[in-house]
Design an enzyme around this catalytic site. Structure first.
Site, PDB file in Angstrom:
ATOM      1  N   HIS A 244       0.808  -1.224   0.000  1.00 17.54           N
ATOM      2  CA  HIS A 244       0.000   0.000   0.000  1.00 17.54           C
ATOM      3  C   HIS A 244       0.846   1.282   0.000  1.00 17.54           C
ATOM      4  CE1 HIS A 244      -3.318  -2.657   1.129  1.00 17.54           C
ATOM      5  NE2 HIS A 244      -2.569  -3.120   2.104  1.00 17.54           N
TER       6      HIS A 244
HETATM    7  C1  BDR Z   1      -2.407   0.685   5.731  1.00 18.06           C
HETATM    8  O1  BDR Z   1      -2.499   0.191   7.063  1.00 18.06           O
HETATM    9  C2  BDR Z   1      -1.238  -0.226   7.526  1.00 18.06           C
HETATM   10  O2  BDR Z   1      -1.318  -1.507   8.061  1.00 18.06           O
HETATM   11  C3  BDR Z   1      -0.291  -0.164   6.355  1.00 18.06           C
HETATM   12  O3  BDR Z   1       0.992   0.271   6.783  1.00 18.06           O
HETATM   13  C4  BDR Z   1      -0.936   0.834   5.425  1.00 18.06           C
HETATM   14  O4  BDR Z   1      -0.510   2.152   5.724  1.00 18.06           O
HETATM   15  C5  BDR Z   1      -3.154  -0.243   4.816  1.00 18.06           C
HETATM   16  O5  BDR Z   1      -4.507  -0.306   5.165  1.00 18.06           O
END
Ligand code: BDR
Ligand code: CA
Length: 324
Positions: A244
């Site tokens: 992400h």
């Molecule tokens: C987001 O949530 C976190 O677990 C990850 O680092 C990312 O920023 C994804 O939903």
């Protein structure tokens, strides 16, 4: 650095994909990281700050780290240890070394204000954790909405959620903060799950990172923990795990990796099951009669193979930065 295209503050909660985002930014010549600011999110603020310090120390990055918000404005939740491990940056093997490196004096919120004040219109704030620090910045100094160049963030979705059916984790973790940011008037560029679920770190990418350093390989071990968590959750048949947070940096490096749409967006707060959902108005409208305020640039499609190649190159670079 010679003439970078983007001067950024990375506001984060490392976090495996946060680490990948930091490394991507540190690797690419077009990005100059002015500061890393931390926030509670994937883990406690102590852990996310410690992880950020271990990242800059281990990879030899000359970037100041500032501690930010200890808790969200209103929302209270258990840190999601299942996804990033109790430390927030667990590994299947080698861990990043502990470090004596300390966070800078002063609060992250003050650091963001100071850096933006000194460089009006120049600084992109990349937010890859909950938006608590940015909400505090904008509450203290609403005038900075016109001085921050843009906020490029990972959060929300123009489709499915992850932490709930409706909501993505970063926005859900502090939805009130996210609503403040969405309504602030700052130029917003959003990488939500609808786009980041297309951007896989594939099994062959992790294999390439591991092959670059066949002995102790902390980068591959950390990424394998992250991918393993995803496969346990989503199914072992998956070709890769969504990466992400690096989408934000990849977009700054090469905007052609993503197809974007300028759309109206807001954040749902309150007691509903949709708490933390980003409500992105996808209805097609005749431009001649469209009165809506389109406050968010939303990533809709990603060029997944080119994204994976870019991130993999940065992670391979990072394996060479760790002393044996
Ligand atoms: C987001 O949530 C976190 O677990 C990850 O680092 C990312 O920023 C994804 O939903
Ligand atoms: Ca994150």
């Amino acid at each position: 650095m010679s003439n970078p295209s983007h001067r950024v503050i990375i506001d984060c909660d490392p976090g495996h994909d946060d680490m990948a985002a930091i490394l991507l930014a540190a690797w690419h010549d077009s990005i100059q990281v002015e500061a890393i600011t931390t926030v509670c999110g994937n883990a406690s603020l102590d852990n996310t700050t410690n992880n950020a310090l271990r990242i800059v120390a281990a990879f030899g990055l000359d970037i100041p780290v500032y501690r930010g918000a200890v808790q969200p404005l209103l929302h209270r939740y258990e840190f999601p240890a299942a996804f990033h491990g109790p430390s927030g940056l667990d590994s299947v093997g080698v861990d990043l070394p502990q470090t004596d490196r300390q966070a800078e004096k002063g609060h992250a919120v003050d650091a963001i204000i100071r850096i933006v004040d000194a460089n009006p219109g120049e600084i992109t704030v990349v937010v890859i954790g909950p938006m608590t620090n940015l909400a505090l910045v904008l509450a203290l100094r609403p005038d900075l909405a016109t001085k921050i160049k843009q906020i490029v963030f990972m959060g929300g979705s123009a489709g499915e959620g992850n932490v709930t059916p409706a909501a993505e984790f970063n926005i859900w973790a502090d939805a009130e903060a996210a609503r403040i940011v969405f309504r602030s008037g700052v130029k917003l560029v959003m990488f939500g799950l609808n786009a980041t679920h297309q951007t896989l770190l594939r099994r062959q990418d992790v294999a390439a990172v591991r092959a670059a350093r066949p002995d102790a390989n902390v980068v591959a071990d950390i990424m394998d923990f992250y991918c393993g968590t995803y496969y346990r959750f989503a199914g072992a048949d998956k070709p890769g795990a969504p990466l992400h947070d690096p989408c934000t940096i990849a977009y700054l490096i090469d905007p052609s990796l993503f197809a974007m749409a300028q759309l109206p967006g807001d954040v749902i707060v309150g007691d509903a099951e949709t708490y933390g959902q980003t409500l992105i108005d996808l209805r097609p409208q005749d431009p001649a009669h469209d009165q809506r305020v389109k406050n968010v640039g939303v990533a809709m499609q990603a060029d997944a193979p080119r994204f994976a190649a870019l991130v993999t190159e940065a992670l391979i670079w990072a394996t060479g930065r760790i002393s044996a």
